[in-house]
Design a protein around this motif. Structure first.
Motif, PDB file in Angstrom:
ATOM      1  N   GLU A  35       0.822  -1.348  -0.218  1.00  0.00           N
ATOM      2  CA  GLU A  35       0.239   0.025   0.434  1.00  0.00           C
ATOM      3  C   GLU A  35       0.733   1.462   0.357  1.00  0.00           C
ATOM      4  O   GLU A  35       0.339   2.104  -0.038  1.00  0.00           O
ATOM      5  CB  GLU A  35      -0.750   0.122   1.358  1.00  0.00           C
ATOM      6  CG  GLU A  35      -1.912  -0.571   1.060  1.00  0.00           C
ATOM      7  CD  GLU A  35      -2.941  -0.813   0.186  1.00  0.00           C
ATOM      8  OE1 GLU A  35      -3.505   0.517  -0.041  1.00  0.00           O
ATOM      9  OE2 GLU A  35      -3.900  -1.390   0.014  1.00  0.00           O
ATOM     10  N   ARG A  50       0.627   3.901  -3.550  1.00  0.00           N
ATOM     11  CA  ARG A  50      -0.747   4.422  -2.992  1.00  0.00           C
ATOM     12  C   ARG A  50      -0.624   5.162  -1.818  1.00  0.00           C
ATOM     13  O   ARG A  50      -2.114   6.452  -2.389  1.00  0.00           O
ATOM     14  CB  ARG A  50      -1.857   3.099  -2.645  1.00  0.00           C
ATOM     15  CG  ARG A  50      -3.288   4.037  -2.845  1.00  0.00           C
ATOM     16  CD  ARG A  50      -4.219   2.369  -3.042  1.00  0.00           C
ATOM     17  NE  ARG A  50      -4.294   2.499  -1.519  1.00  0.00           N
ATOM     18  CZ  ARG A  50      -4.577   2.698  -0.551  1.00  0.00           C
ATOM     19  NH1 ARG A  50      -5.468   3.759  -0.470  1.00  0.00           N
ATOM     20  NH2 ARG A  50      -4.385   1.930   0.511  1.00  0.00           N
ATOM     21  N   LEU A  94     -10.308  11.638  -1.988  1.00  0.00           N
ATOM     22  CA  LEU A  94     -10.237  10.316  -2.381  1.00  0.00           C
ATOM     23  C   LEU A  94     -11.306  10.486  -3.080  1.00  0.00           C
ATOM     24  O   LEU A  94     -11.529   9.306  -3.279  1.00  0.00           O
ATOM     25  CB  LEU A  94     -10.958  10.514  -0.523  1.00  0.00           C
ATOM     26  CG  LEU A  94      -9.857  10.506   0.903  1.00  0.00           C
ATOM     27  CD1 LEU A  94     -11.110  10.530   2.163  1.00  0.00           C
ATOM     28  CD2 LEU A  94      -8.920   9.307   0.847  1.00  0.00           C
ATOM     29  N   HIS A  95     -12.575  10.804  -3.041  1.00  0.00           N
ATOM     30  CA  HIS A  95     -13.193  10.450  -3.824  1.00  0.00           C
ATOM     31  C   HIS A  95     -13.396  10.795  -4.964  1.00  0.00           C
ATOM     32  O   HIS A  95     -13.006   9.709  -6.323  1.00  0.00           O
ATOM     33  CB  HIS A  95     -14.985  11.330  -3.900  1.00  0.00           C
ATOM     34  CG  HIS A  95     -16.339  10.539  -3.842  1.00  0.00           C
ATOM     35  ND1 HIS A  95     -16.126  11.498  -5.752  1.00  0.00           N
ATOM     36  CD2 HIS A  95     -17.457  10.077  -4.511  1.00  0.00           C
ATOM     37  CE1 HIS A  95     -17.406  11.169  -6.107  1.00  0.00           C
ATOM     38  NE2 HIS A  95     -18.202   9.321  -5.295  1.00  0.00           N
ATOM     39  N   GLU A 114     -17.041   5.529   2.757  1.00  0.00           N
ATOM     40  CA  GLU A 114     -15.827   4.938   3.483  1.00  0.00           C
ATOM     41  C   GLU A 114     -15.354   6.745   3.673  1.00  0.00           C
ATOM     42  O   GLU A 114     -14.620   7.180   4.870  1.00  0.00           O
ATOM     43  CB  GLU A 114     -15.137   4.695   2.077  1.00  0.00           C
ATOM     44  CG  GLU A 114     -15.605   2.965   2.457  1.00  0.00           C
ATOM     45  CD  GLU A 114     -13.949   2.270   1.890  1.00  0.00           C
ATOM     46  OE1 GLU A 114     -13.215   2.601   1.260  1.00  0.00           O
ATOM     47  OE2 GLU A 114     -14.892   1.814   0.940  1.00  0.00           O
ATOM     48  N   VAL A 115     -15.527   7.565   2.579  1.00  0.00           N
ATOM     49  CA  VAL A 115     -14.745   9.093   2.966  1.00  0.00           C
ATOM     50  C   VAL A 115     -15.334   9.458   4.432  1.00  0.00           C
ATOM     51  O   VAL A 115     -13.912  10.263   4.877  1.00  0.00           O
ATOM     52  CB  VAL A 115     -15.191  10.032   1.505  1.00  0.00           C
ATOM     53  CG1 VAL A 115     -15.036  11.454   1.813  1.00  0.00           C
ATOM     54  CG2 VAL A 115     -14.275   9.099   0.401  1.00  0.00           C
ATOM     55  N   ARG A 126     -11.320   7.648  -5.819  1.00  0.00           N
ATOM     56  CA  ARG A 126     -12.340   7.162  -5.913  1.00  0.00           C
ATOM     57  C   ARG A 126     -12.847   6.021  -5.205  1.00  0.00           C
ATOM     58  O   ARG A 126     -13.681   5.311  -5.386  1.00  0.00           O
ATOM     59  CB  ARG A 126     -12.447   5.445  -7.074  1.00  0.00           C
ATOM     60  CG  ARG A 126     -11.969   6.691  -8.665  1.00  0.00           C
ATOM     61  CD  ARG A 126     -13.135   7.006  -9.279  1.00  0.00           C
ATOM     62  NE  ARG A 126     -13.068   8.643 -10.264  1.00  0.00           N
ATOM     63  CZ  ARG A 126     -13.357   9.250 -10.863  1.00  0.00           C
ATOM     64  NH1 ARG A 126     -14.522   9.686 -10.431  1.00  0.00           N
ATOM     65  NH2 ARG A 126     -13.101   9.996 -12.178  1.00  0.00           N
ATOM     66  N   TYR A 127     -12.429   6.892  -3.745  1.00  0.00           N
ATOM     67  CA  TYR A 127     -13.609   5.716  -2.542  1.00  0.00           C
ATOM     68  C   TYR A 127     -14.767   6.382  -2.795  1.00  0.00           C
ATOM     69  O   TYR A 127     -15.440   7.595  -2.627  1.00  0.00           O
ATOM     70  CB  TYR A 127     -12.931   6.384  -1.877  1.00  0.00           C
ATOM     71  CG  TYR A 127     -11.471   6.024  -1.066  1.00  0.00           C
ATOM     72  CD1 TYR A 127     -11.395   5.121  -0.693  1.00  0.00           C
ATOM     73  CD2 TYR A 127     -10.008   5.945  -2.019  1.00  0.00           C
ATOM     74  CE1 TYR A 127     -10.310   3.565  -0.326  1.00  0.00           C
ATOM     75  CE2 TYR A 127      -9.166   5.909  -2.064  1.00  0.00           C
ATOM     76  CZ  TYR A 127      -8.549   4.710  -0.460  1.00  0.00           C
ATOM     77  OH  TYR A 127      -7.785   3.988  -0.686  1.00  0.00           O
ATOM     78  N   THR A 136      -5.654   3.505   4.642  1.00  0.00           N
ATOM     79  CA  THR A 136      -6.484   4.701   4.037  1.00  0.00           C
ATOM     80  C   THR A 136      -7.058   5.722   4.932  1.00  0.00           C
ATOM     81  O   THR A 136      -6.575   7.177   4.614  1.00  0.00           O
ATOM     82  CB  THR A 136      -7.105   4.216   2.566  1.00  0.00           C
ATOM     83  OG1 THR A 136      -6.345   3.333   1.712  1.00  0.00           O
ATOM     84  CG2 THR A 136      -8.017   5.406   2.297  1.00  0.00           C
ATOM     85  N   LYS A 137      -7.333   4.866   5.538  1.00  0.00           N
ATOM     86  CA  LYS A 137      -8.513   6.012   6.753  1.00  0.00           C
ATOM     87  C   LYS A 137      -7.668   6.753   8.096  1.00  0.00           C
ATOM     88  O   LYS A 137      -7.938   7.846   8.252  1.00  0.00           O
ATOM     89  CB  LYS A 137      -9.647   4.676   7.660  1.00  0.00           C
ATOM     90  CG  LYS A 137     -10.432   5.507   8.921  1.00  0.00           C
ATOM     91  CD  LYS A 137     -11.404   4.140   9.167  1.00  0.00           C
ATOM     92  CE  LYS A 137     -12.005   5.063   9.972  1.00  0.00           C
ATOM     93  NZ  LYS A 137     -13.138   4.855  10.250  1.00  0.00           N
ATOM     94  N   GLY A 192      -7.877  -0.782   3.715  1.00  0.00           N
ATOM     95  CA  GLY A 192      -8.649   0.499   4.378  1.00  0.00           C
ATOM     96  C   GLY A 192      -8.701   0.840   5.699  1.00  0.00           C
ATOM     97  O   GLY A 192      -8.436   2.226   5.068  1.00  0.00           O
TER      98      GLY A 192
END
Length: 311
Positions: A23, A26, A150-151, A160-161, A155-156, A71-72, A68
């Motif tokens: 990860e 990314r 993020l979105h 999740e955002v 493309r989250y 990322t969070k 996940g």
């Protein structure tokens, strides 16, 4: 910046090493777009991995989606950094410009920090890291920026955002929509791929020959030039506005025999790099529309030129 290891300090093997270490690229890409600073992005990723390995092996093993989770955590750290950055940048000497990045193939040989992996190998250069794009992101609120990146970029889903930003999915949708409008308002008309490179090359030639009339012809009448010295080197504290003023400013700053200006790719777009006596002293990014330069960003702060200098 140290590289990650699959063996944490407690000496026990990570239960999902590949899912975690895979990860890193990314996360670096995400954090750089959120912060506009490679150094801060690397720090965020380092802190994210530190928090992962601070958990007990049983807690790490219980995480259903390591990617996940990472990322969070990285998103929340970025949000905190952005909030504190607003206060820091109010105290910043002069204008603050995002840290420029070279194309992977143009990355200088030998990393300055002694690391074996160049960050350029981990940053994907596309429209979302162009200087024009990053500057617009800087004008957003921290929550807008994080939700949008993020979105719209990664493309989250908003569900999740929401967990990262600390808002409802509906509120995050509104944040991203507001950020999207800012992007659309600032977006330059599409130009043929070769046009910006030609304009930047002609600007370089006119600058080197002190051809003020040619410089004026290459600049939009309402063009703006911004310099970022960070108080470390001499740079204008305020933007220069107007084609003629910018043209005369550049024409007055040539040093025959000492200052060499070369064409490079800066954040995925045609740009220039100035070498004084062989040392990189400035990186120039451009926003070109309809065959003319609308904006110039000159980064002179030595701390932001680290990726451009050899060890």
């Amino acid at each position: 910046m140290t590289t990650s290891s699959t063996v944490p300090e407690d000496g026990r093997l990570d239960p999902v090493p590949g899912a975690v270490t895979g990860e890193r690229r990314r996360l670096i890409n995400l954090a750089y777009r959120m912060l506009g600073s490679l150094a801060e992005a690397e720090d965020v990723v380092q802190e994210t991995y530190a928090r992962w390995y601070a958990m007990s092996p049983s807690r790490r093993e219980a995480v259903a989606s390591p990617g996940g989770w990472l990322t969070k955590v990285a998103g929340r750290i970025c949000l905190d950094v952005l909030r504190s950055a607003r206060a820091r940048r109010e105290r910043y000497v002069g204008e603050w410009v995002p840290e420029p990045l070279p194309e992977r193939t143009e990355w200088p040989a030998g990393a300055t920090d002694g690391s074996t992996a160049d960050p350029a190998d981990r940053i994907t250069l596309d429209e979302s890291v162009s200087m024009a794009f990053l500057v617009v992101l800087e004008a957003m609120t921290p929550a807008e920026r994080v939700a949008f990146v993020l979105h719209d970029v990664f493309r989250y889903p908003f569900s999740e955002v929401a967990g990262i930003v600390g808002r409802t999915p509906a509120a995050c949708r509104q944040l991203a929509s507001s950020a999207r409008r800012r992007i659309e308002v600032s977006r330059a008309p599409l130009s043929p791929t070769a046009q910006p490179a030609r304009v930047v090359r002609e600007f370089k030639q006119a600058w080197e020959t002190k051809d003020i009339h040619a410089l004026i012809g290459l600049l939009d009448p309402d063009a703006t030039a911004v310099g970022d010295g960070g108080g470390r080197v001499t740079a204008l504290l305020h933007p220069i506005e107007g084609a003629e003023r910018i043209a005369r400013f550049f024409a007055d700053r040539t040093r025959p025999g000492r200052l060499k200006v070369r064409e490079y790719t800066v954040n995925g777009q045609p740009g220039l790099v100035a070498h004084l006596d062989g040392v990189v002293v400035a990186v120039y990014a451009f926003d070109v529309a309809d065959g003319r330069i609308r904006r110039i960003w000159a980064v002179l702060n030595p701390e932001k030129l680290r990726p451009w200098r050899t060890g």
